[in-house]
Design a protein around this motif. Structure first.
Motif, PDB file in Angstrom:
ATOM      1  N   ILE A  25      12.918 -12.906 -50.381  1.00  0.00           N
ATOM      2  CA  ILE A  25      11.871 -13.900 -50.161  1.00  0.00           C
ATOM      3  C   ILE A  25      12.419 -14.986 -49.242  1.00  0.00           C
ATOM      4  N   THR A  26      11.669 -15.323 -48.201  1.00  0.00           N
ATOM      5  CA  THR A  26      12.120 -16.280 -47.199  1.00  0.00           C
ATOM      6  C   THR A  26      11.168 -17.456 -47.114  1.00  0.00           C
ATOM      7  N   ASN A  46       7.257 -12.646 -48.471  1.00  0.00           N
ATOM      8  CA  ASN A  46       7.609 -11.933 -49.699  1.00  0.00           C
ATOM      9  C   ASN A  46       7.920 -10.479 -49.353  1.00  0.00           C
ATOM     10  N   ASN A  47       9.198 -10.175 -49.284  1.00  0.00           N
ATOM     11  CA  ASN A  47       9.638  -8.824 -48.949  1.00  0.00           C
ATOM     12  C   ASN A  47      10.115  -8.062 -50.180  1.00  0.00           C
ATOM     13  N   LEU A  52       4.571 -13.148 -55.756  1.00  0.00           N
ATOM     14  CA  LEU A  52       5.225 -14.441 -55.864  1.00  0.00           C
ATOM     15  C   LEU A  52       4.177 -15.501 -56.204  1.00  0.00           C
ATOM     16  N   PHE A  53       4.438 -16.256 -57.280  1.00  0.00           N
ATOM     17  CA  PHE A  53       3.492 -17.277 -57.733  1.00  0.00           C
ATOM     18  C   PHE A  53       4.125 -18.654 -57.546  1.00  0.00           C
ATOM     19  N   LEU A  54       3.394 -19.535 -56.850  1.00  0.00           N
ATOM     20  CA  LEU A  54       3.902 -20.877 -56.565  1.00  0.00           C
ATOM     21  C   LEU A  54       2.790 -21.904 -56.697  1.00  0.00           C
ATOM     22  N   ASN A  55       3.212 -23.138 -56.964  1.00  0.00           N
ATOM     23  CA  ASN A  55       2.296 -24.272 -56.873  1.00  0.00           C
ATOM     24  C   ASN A  55       2.751 -25.117 -55.692  1.00  0.00           C
ATOM     25  N   GLU A  85       3.960  -9.253 -48.037  1.00  0.00           N
ATOM     26  CA  GLU A  85       3.057 -10.043 -47.206  1.00  0.00           C
ATOM     27  C   GLU A  85       3.657 -11.426 -46.980  1.00  0.00           C
ATOM     28  N   SER A  86       3.049 -12.160 -46.071  1.00  0.00           N
ATOM     29  CA  SER A  86       3.503 -13.523 -45.784  1.00  0.00           C
ATOM     30  C   SER A  86       2.319 -14.481 -45.828  1.00  0.00           C
ATOM     31  N   MET A  87       2.629 -15.750 -45.984  1.00  0.00           N
ATOM     32  CA  MET A  87       1.601 -16.789 -46.040  1.00  0.00           C
ATOM     33  C   MET A  87       2.119 -18.046 -45.360  1.00  0.00           C
TER      34      MET A  87
END
Length: 377
Positions: A25-26, A46-47, A52-55, A85-87
């Motif tokens: 994860i980067t 997220n590789n 992945l869960f974040l606030n 995927e990436s965000m």
């Protein structure tokens, strides 16, 4: 050499725990430096096989070396980055929080570990400041005012600003058109000078300059006109390309501070002005190509009608043929390839460029008709 070797070893063999979590994860800002006003973005990749869960507030904080940056409460939300995927997190609306020139750090808390990604906020350079003050900020505010004036319609704002620009450049354009027509009328004299002195290029240039001065013709008039247009076109393109970037409100004058970007409509005559593709091709291609063809045809009408004044190329004279341009090829280039080039720009760039080009060329077409009528008298 010792420093370089050490640097390479550290980067090749030691895990970078400042940015990566187990190499899967980067977290990284999309740029290492931003200039004020800053539209900061954080890219999350997220590789891994797990989600992945974040606030955005609890898990991600921004430190400016002495304190944490306060983020608006409505920016706080739970996000999910799916596997592989990436965000991108857009902090553009928080541009006022990055008004100080300093080093900033993203601090990401995940699985009881802390990961960092640094970026810098810096002042724009002198040239950029000058460009912004003289061109970008005034034209951006004019665009905002026109959008407000036309009830949020970006399309009508573009049409209006095109007309304003053409009116401002009306006299330089008129001078350029007259100069082009006069240059066409001088072709017999130019031809005679070139034929009589074809072995002495210096004499040709001197006599041509004397002729241009006597006839009050500027052969470089069109270049000057293009130089006037280029900064304006670049500014408008950049403004509309980043029209949704809320950090542009940094440039808004006080009397327009009540303007809300979210009220803007980007559709015009069923065309999405910020989109490029087949709708642009279907709607704008024929009309833009046709109006450009008509305008070029009018500018060459006298030349095409009376070919005796056009510089001719002698097939039996190799020196003359290599040095002198082929007038037929030049005419064909102007008549067919110039509209084709405009079509390529219309097709590849976002739709508003086609609207701008169409309106601008239509204005120039009527202007060309007036110039032709004046010169005919």
């Amino acid at each position: 050499i010792i420093f370089l070797l050490t640097f390479l070893i550290v980067n090749l063999f030691i895990k970078d725990e400042e940015k990566k979590l187990d190499g899967k994860i980067t977290f990284e800002s999309t740029s290492s430096s931003y200039s004020i006003p800053a539209s900061v973005w954080l890219e999350i990749k997220n590789n891994s096989e797990e989600e992945l869960f974040l606030n955005t507030c609890k898990d991600i904080k921004i430190n400016n070396s002495w304190d944490f940056v306060n983020i608006a409460w409505d920016f706080c939300e739970d996000i999910t980055v799916k596997s592989w995927e990436s965000m991108d997190l857009d902090y553009s609306q928080e541009f006022s929080s990055f008004s100080n020139v300093w080093n900033y750090i993203f601090e990401i808390e995940l699985d009881e570990k802390r990961y960092l990604s640094q970026f810098e906020i810096e002042n724009p350079g002198t040239i950029k400041k000058l460009f912004t003050t003289l061109f970008y900020a005034p034209i951006y505010n004019l665009m905002v005012f026109l959008i407000w004036l036309f009830w949020g319609s970006l399309g009508w704002a573009i049409v209006t600003i095109t007309i304003i620009i053409r009116i401002i450049l009306l006299w330089p354009q008129h001078k350029m058109m007259l100069s082009q027509k006069k240059l066409q009328a001088l072709q017999p004299k130019i031809k005679k000078i070139q034929e009589e002195n074809k072995w002495n290029q210096q004499v040709i240039w001197k006599m041509l300059m004397d002729l241009y001065k006597k006839e009050k013709v500027n052969p470089m008039g069109s270049c000057g006109f293009l130089l006037i247009q280029m900064p304006i076109l670049l500014v408008i393109y950049n403004i509309i390309l980043s029209i949704k970037d809320i950090s542009n409100t940094y440039y808004i004058f006080d009397f327009l501070s009540s303007f809300h970007l979210e009220d803007t409509s980007y559709d015009f005559l069923w065309i999405d002005l910020l989109w490029a593709g087949w709708i642009t091709w279907a709607v704008l291609w024929i009309s833009v190509w046709l109006i450009q063809y008509v305008q070029v045809r009018l500018s060459l009408a006298w030349k095409l009608k009376d070919k005796t004044v056009v510089l001719e190329k002698k097939k039996w004279d190799t020196w003359y043929s290599s040095m002198m341009p082929d007038p037929d090829m030049m005419n064909k280039f102007m008549l067919y390839w110039m509209p084709a080039m405009v079509w390529v720009f219309t097709f590849t760039l976002i739709a508003w460029v086609g609207i701008y080009w169409w309106m601008s060329t239509l204005f120039m077409t009527f202007q060309q008709l007036i110039v032709n009528k004046v010169l005919k008298k």
